[in-house]
Every structure is written in structure tokens, then in C-alpha cells.
Design a protein around this motif. Structure first.
Motif, PDB file in Angstrom:
ATOM      1  N   GLU A  29       0.811  -1.215   0.000  1.00 15.08           N
ATOM      2  CA  GLU A  29       0.000   0.000   0.000  1.00 15.08           C
ATOM      3  C   GLU A  29       0.845   1.265   0.000  1.00 15.08           C
ATOM      4  O   GLU A  29       0.308   2.357  -0.197  1.00 15.08           O
ATOM      5  CB  GLU A  29      -1.010  -0.043   1.134  1.00 15.08           C
ATOM      6  CG  GLU A  29      -2.062  -1.122   0.854  1.00 15.08           C
ATOM      7  CD  GLU A  29      -3.146  -1.256   1.904  1.00 15.08           C
ATOM      8  OE1 GLU A  29      -3.114  -0.519   2.925  1.00 15.08           O
ATOM      9  OE2 GLU A  29      -4.029  -2.106   1.700  1.00 15.08           O
ATOM     10  N   SER A  30       2.157   1.136   0.182  1.00 15.17           N
ATOM     11  CA  SER A  30       3.046   2.305   0.096  1.00 15.17           C
ATOM     12  C   SER A  30       3.541   2.541  -1.333  1.00 15.17           C
ATOM     13  O   SER A  30       4.134   3.576  -1.623  1.00 15.17           O
ATOM     14  CB  SER A  30       4.258   2.127   1.024  1.00 15.17           C
ATOM     15  OG  SER A  30       5.176   1.183   0.483  1.00 15.17           O
ATOM     16  N   LEU A  31       3.295   1.596  -2.225  1.00 14.59           N
ATOM     17  CA  LEU A  31       3.740   1.721  -3.608  1.00 14.59           C
ATOM     18  C   LEU A  31       2.964   2.829  -4.316  1.00 14.59           C
ATOM     19  O   LEU A  31       1.807   3.096  -3.990  1.00 14.59           O
ATOM     20  CB  LEU A  31       3.551   0.401  -4.351  1.00 14.59           C
ATOM     21  CG  LEU A  31       4.303  -0.807  -3.780  1.00 14.59           C
ATOM     22  CD1 LEU A  31       3.864  -2.083  -4.483  1.00 14.59           C
ATOM     23  CD2 LEU A  31       5.798  -0.604  -3.879  1.00 14.59           C
ATOM     24  N   THR A  32       3.603   3.446  -5.276  1.00 14.65           N
ATOM     25  CA  THR A  32       2.961   4.490  -6.075  1.00 14.65           C
ATOM     26  C   THR A  32       3.246   4.230  -7.548  1.00 14.65           C
ATOM     27  O   THR A  32       4.117   3.415  -7.887  1.00 14.65           O
ATOM     28  CB  THR A  32       3.495   5.887  -5.705  1.00 14.65           C
ATOM     29  OG1 THR A  32       4.883   5.968  -6.099  1.00 14.65           O
ATOM     30  CG2 THR A  32       3.345   6.177  -4.218  1.00 14.65           C
ATOM     31  N   ALA A  33       2.552   4.953  -8.396  1.00 13.42           N
ATOM     32  CA  ALA A  33       2.812   4.831  -9.836  1.00 13.42           C
ATOM     33  C   ALA A  33       4.234   5.274 -10.174  1.00 13.42           C
ATOM     34  O   ALA A  33       4.839   4.769 -11.116  1.00 13.42           O
ATOM     35  CB  ALA A  33       1.790   5.637 -10.628  1.00 13.42           C
ATOM     36  N   ASP A  34       4.780   6.224  -9.402  1.00 16.00           N
ATOM     37  CA  ASP A  34       6.153   6.694  -9.623  1.00 16.00           C
ATOM     38  C   ASP A  34       7.198   5.791  -8.973  1.00 16.00           C
ATOM     39  O   ASP A  34       8.362   5.809  -9.372  1.00 16.00           O
ATOM     40  CB  ASP A  34       6.322   8.118  -9.089  1.00 16.00           C
ATOM     41  CG  ASP A  34       5.513   9.120  -9.889  1.00 16.00           C
ATOM     42  OD1 ASP A  34       5.313   8.891 -11.104  1.00 16.00           O
ATOM     43  OD2 ASP A  34       5.070  10.125  -9.303  1.00 16.00           O
ATOM     44  N   ALA A  35       6.803   5.034  -7.968  1.00 12.19           N
ATOM     45  CA  ALA A  35       7.697   4.101  -7.270  1.00 12.19           C
ATOM     46  C   ALA A  35       6.948   2.778  -7.096  1.00 12.19           C
ATOM     47  O   ALA A  35       6.515   2.425  -6.002  1.00 12.19           O
ATOM     48  CB  ALA A  35       8.127   4.670  -5.921  1.00 12.19           C
ATOM     49  N   PRO A  36       6.766   2.057  -8.216  1.00 12.69           N
ATOM     50  CA  PRO A  36       5.940   0.847  -8.190  1.00 12.69           C
ATOM     51  C   PRO A  36       6.689  -0.396  -7.703  1.00 12.69           C
ATOM     52  O   PRO A  36       7.905  -0.409  -7.584  1.00 12.69           O
ATOM     53  CB  PRO A  36       5.544   0.679  -9.653  1.00 12.69           C
ATOM     54  CG  PRO A  36       6.721   1.230 -10.407  1.00 12.69           C
ATOM     55  CD  PRO A  36       7.226   2.378  -9.568  1.00 12.69           C
ATOM     56  N   LEU A  69      -4.192  -7.413 -10.216  1.00 18.91           N
ATOM     57  CA  LEU A  69      -2.750  -7.215 -10.237  1.00 18.91           C
ATOM     58  C   LEU A  69      -2.317  -6.520 -11.531  1.00 18.91           C
ATOM     59  O   LEU A  69      -1.541  -5.564 -11.505  1.00 18.91           O
ATOM     60  CB  LEU A  69      -2.040  -8.566 -10.097  1.00 18.91           C
ATOM     61  CG  LEU A  69      -0.536  -8.554  -9.930  1.00 18.91           C
ATOM     62  CD1 LEU A  69      -0.144  -7.897  -8.610  1.00 18.91           C
ATOM     63  CD2 LEU A  69      -0.004  -9.984  -9.963  1.00 18.91           C
ATOM     64  N   LEU A  70      -2.840  -6.970 -12.650  1.00 13.67           N
ATOM     65  CA  LEU A  70      -2.470  -6.407 -13.949  1.00 13.67           C
ATOM     66  C   LEU A  70      -2.978  -4.970 -14.146  1.00 13.67           C
ATOM     67  O   LEU A  70      -2.369  -4.192 -14.866  1.00 13.67           O
ATOM     68  CB  LEU A  70      -2.985  -7.298 -15.079  1.00 13.67           C
ATOM     69  CG  LEU A  70      -2.218  -8.608 -15.263  1.00 13.67           C
ATOM     70  CD1 LEU A  70      -3.057  -9.617 -16.029  1.00 13.67           C
ATOM     71  CD2 LEU A  70      -0.891  -8.362 -15.957  1.00 13.67           C
ATOM     72  N   ARG A  71      -4.077  -4.626 -13.489  1.00 14.77           N
ATOM     73  CA  ARG A  71      -4.658  -3.286 -13.637  1.00 14.77           C
ATOM     74  C   ARG A  71      -4.118  -2.280 -12.623  1.00 14.77           C
ATOM     75  O   ARG A  71      -4.369  -1.081 -12.766  1.00 14.77           O
ATOM     76  CB  ARG A  71      -6.173  -3.364 -13.490  1.00 14.77           C
ATOM     77  CG  ARG A  71      -6.843  -3.985 -14.684  1.00 14.77           C
ATOM     78  CD  ARG A  71      -8.357  -3.863 -14.585  1.00 14.77           C
ATOM     79  NE  ARG A  71      -8.955  -4.379 -15.798  1.00 14.77           N
ATOM     80  CZ  ARG A  71      -9.805  -5.406 -15.838  1.00 14.77           C
ATOM     81  NH1 ARG A  71     -10.175  -6.002 -14.743  1.00 14.77           N
ATOM     82  NH2 ARG A  71     -10.287  -5.810 -16.990  1.00 14.77           N
ATOM     83  N   THR A  72      -3.423  -2.751 -11.618  1.00 14.12           N
ATOM     84  CA  THR A  72      -2.935  -1.868 -10.563  1.00 14.12           C
ATOM     85  C   THR A  72      -1.783  -1.017 -11.076  1.00 14.12           C
ATOM     86  O   THR A  72      -0.746  -1.537 -11.494  1.00 14.12           O
ATOM     87  CB  THR A  72      -2.497  -2.707  -9.339  1.00 14.12           C
ATOM     88  OG1 THR A  72      -3.635  -3.440  -8.871  1.00 14.12           O
ATOM     89  CG2 THR A  72      -1.974  -1.823  -8.221  1.00 14.12           C
ATOM     90  N   LYS A  73      -1.953   0.293 -11.033  1.00 15.67           N
ATOM     91  CA  LYS A  73      -0.951   1.222 -11.558  1.00 15.67           C
ATOM     92  C   LYS A  73       0.316   1.248 -10.710  1.00 15.67           C
ATOM     93  O   LYS A  73       1.365   1.670 -11.174  1.00 15.67           O
ATOM     94  CB  LYS A  73      -1.539   2.619 -11.663  1.00 15.67           C
ATOM     95  CG  LYS A  73      -2.608   2.727 -12.708  1.00 15.67           C
ATOM     96  CD  LYS A  73      -3.239   4.090 -12.739  1.00 15.67           C
ATOM     97  CE  LYS A  73      -4.342   4.080 -13.791  1.00 15.67           C
ATOM     98  NZ  LYS A  73      -5.295   5.129 -13.622  1.00 15.67           N
TER      99      LYS A  73
END
Length: 131
Positions: A29-36, A69-73
Motif C-alpha cells: 500500500e506504500s507503492l505508487t505509480a512513480d515508485a511501483p 494485479l495487472l490493472r494496478t498502476k
């Protein structure tokens, strides 16, 4: 970007370990689109195997997990296009996910066909039976 091992994904999805599941949840939950997070194809196959084999997830449940999983940015799945194609074949029939991914990966690599001794793989996901 950080790699995510299968056990982290399982702990997050299953929420079955009082010590590890909260840690996996915090991390994912700490992941981001910029830091996936990065999920390898091997981890995708292991995830399906563990959830279906050890946790008795149904085909429909597994398809839902993979689609999410595949749709998660915030997550990058290796060879996502090929995994999507394998998921479509898996969703339609009776083939094992690993067999679907093997066949679709070979197809994407330009192979004319995938040879197998596995009758179910030949019947359900397009491999050609070696006789």
C-alpha cells in the motif's frame, strides 16, 4: 521500483499470517505509480500455483486476483501483455495457467507452435501433442 517476491503477494492477498500480512500490506500500500512494485513472470506463476493449490482459490477467484494485479498502476507485471493473453485462455477453459502462459509466451516469441506431451495442454490451450 522494488521487486515483490511471491510470498509478499500471498501474504497481502491471503491476509493469513498475523506477523507477515500487516508488513506486506504496509509495503504494497506504500507503492505508487512513480515508485511501483515489480512482479516477475515467475512470481505470477507461483502466485497462481500457491493460491489455487494451497489456498483452494477457484479459477474465477484467481482470474480476479490476476486482473486486479495487472490493472494496478502501482505494480508493474513483467510481460503484462503476454500475461493478459494467457489469462484470457485460462479464463475460457480448463487449462492450467502455467500452460497457458508457456503457450502464449512461445507464440509471442514467434514460435509456430508449442510441443508438449501434456494432453490437457494440447487440448485446452493450443499446444501441439508430441506423438
Amino acid at each position: 521500483m522494488i521487486g515483490l517476491d511471491t510470498n509478499v503477494l500471498v501474504r497481502y492477498i491471503a491476509q493469513d499470517d498475523p506477523r507477515q500480512s500487516p508488513k506486506a500490506t504496509r509495503l504494497i500500500e506504500s507503492l505508487t505509480a512513480d515508485a511501483p512494485g515489480y512482479v516477475s513472470v515467475v512470481s505470477v506463476v507461483e502466485l497462481v500455483w500457491v493460491l489455487m493449490g494451497c489456498y483452494a482459490s477457484t479459477r474465477a477467484e484467481m482470474c480476479g486476483v490476476l486482473e486486479t494485479l495487472l490493472r494496478t498502476k502501482e505494480v508493474v507485471v513483467a510481460h503484462a501483455d503476454t500475461v493478459w493473453k494467457a489469462l484470457r485462455v485460462f479464463k475460457e477453459g480448463k487449462a492450467d495457467f502455467a500452460d497457458c502462459l508457456i503457450e502464449r509466451s512461445a507464440n509471442e516469441a514467434g514460435c509456430d507452435y508449442t510441443a508438449s506431451f501434456d494432453r490437457d495442454a494440447a487440448k485446452h490451450c493450443g499446444m501441439r501433442l508430441v506423438e
